[in-house]
Design an enzyme around this catalytic site. Sequence first.
Site, PDB file in Angstrom:
ATOM      1  CD  GLU A 144      -2.946  -1.414   2.370  1.00 36.74           C
ATOM      2  OE1 GLU A 144      -2.674  -0.708   3.273  1.00 36.74           O
ATOM      3  OE2 GLU A 144      -3.610  -2.278   2.270  1.00 36.74           O
ATOM      4  CD  GLU A 153      -4.530  -7.865   1.436  1.00 36.78           C
ATOM      5  OE1 GLU A 153      -5.472  -7.432   1.682  1.00 36.78           O
ATOM      6  OE2 GLU A 153      -3.157  -7.788   1.267  1.00 36.78           O
TER       7      GLU A 153
END
Length: 375
Positions: free
Chosen positions: A161, A278
């Site tokens: 991220e 994910e």
Amino acid sequence: MDRRQLLKGALVLATAAAEPLRAARPGPATLRDRAARKGLTFGSAVASYQLTGARDYAAILAREAGMLVAEYEMKRDAVQPEANRYDFSGADRIVAFAAANQMAVRGHTLCWYAANPPWLEADLTGPGLTTDRKRMYLREHVRTMLTRYRGRIPEWDVVNEPVDPTQGRPDGMRAKNVWSQALGEQYIDLAFHEARAADPHARLFLNEYGIEAATVPNERKRTAILKLLDRLKGRGVPVDGFGIQAHMRPYKDAFDDEVFARFLDQLRGYGLRISITEMDFSDRGGALDPARRDADMATAARRFLDVALACPATRTVMAWGMCDRYSWLSSPKASDGWPGGQLARVLPLDGALRRKPLYDAIGAAFDAAAPRRTA
Ligand code: XIL
């Protein structure tokens, strides 16, 4: 022996002896098998307590998942809770379970703005450390993890991220990030180079969320990621793959096949492998009737996966858990939780481990995918 021959054999046997036949009859193929037939890997996030505390679930994981990823037990606050104390117990249990069941493991995650232990945050943000010492804090951790699991973890999220264009930086990089605040963007170079040196065979990934949909915020993230990749490639940083988290929100974010396909193509243009890392489908914002939401999540999954798997660079699909009972979106803390203690219906199996339409949609997408060439 093809399937028809197998079934014929089974019928003959059935008249002879009922008992052994039940075992001999080929069961329905699992998601693990259906992916593997196409040269793809399907897997799931897991926490180690789920392997020891819930045998039924552990057995399902062993059948359905060809790869495991620790939902949090390889994050730095879990493995190094204090400067001089390491705890690999959860991570090791997951790796051992995977080995015992011939599953691979994804490493998640080495360097992230979140899940840093408090002692580390304090040191990185305080005045006491030289830049060199801060660099060591990152390098040592990367080296420790890759060395410990060398040969057992073929693919690592090295940096998680890194972008957030809403935080005001012109380059779209995440501003509230202890690592970039301490070291500048070079923290990314440092982590990847160290990882490459520690395990030259591991595939090294950048991993990002909020990058799949046809929305303005997602488009800004895609742009920031592609610019980051330009800079990293320009500096010779060894990035091998891109992880698309795929925390999908079908009722909130519009999805467009062409927009997503173009982004995958651009990633592929950098020579990157793509993993869906994910995957879950938030049912927040849907009808109260669970059957309606289940059907909608299945439709969204099929559409998303058809585009993802049409890109030859995509090799891996990880669900962020296999059953709703263990989803992070079902936790009381999560804003996605439904009222009255209902679980979110976001993963392939429901809270009682029954298959949902989402399970079938994932399987059908694997069945429809073109086979990958090996390598
Ligand atoms: C989440 C886990 O699911 C939670 O159990 C934990 O408390 C917080 O992190 N992006 C990521 C994952 O890269 O590591 C996050 O996992 C979800 C968002």
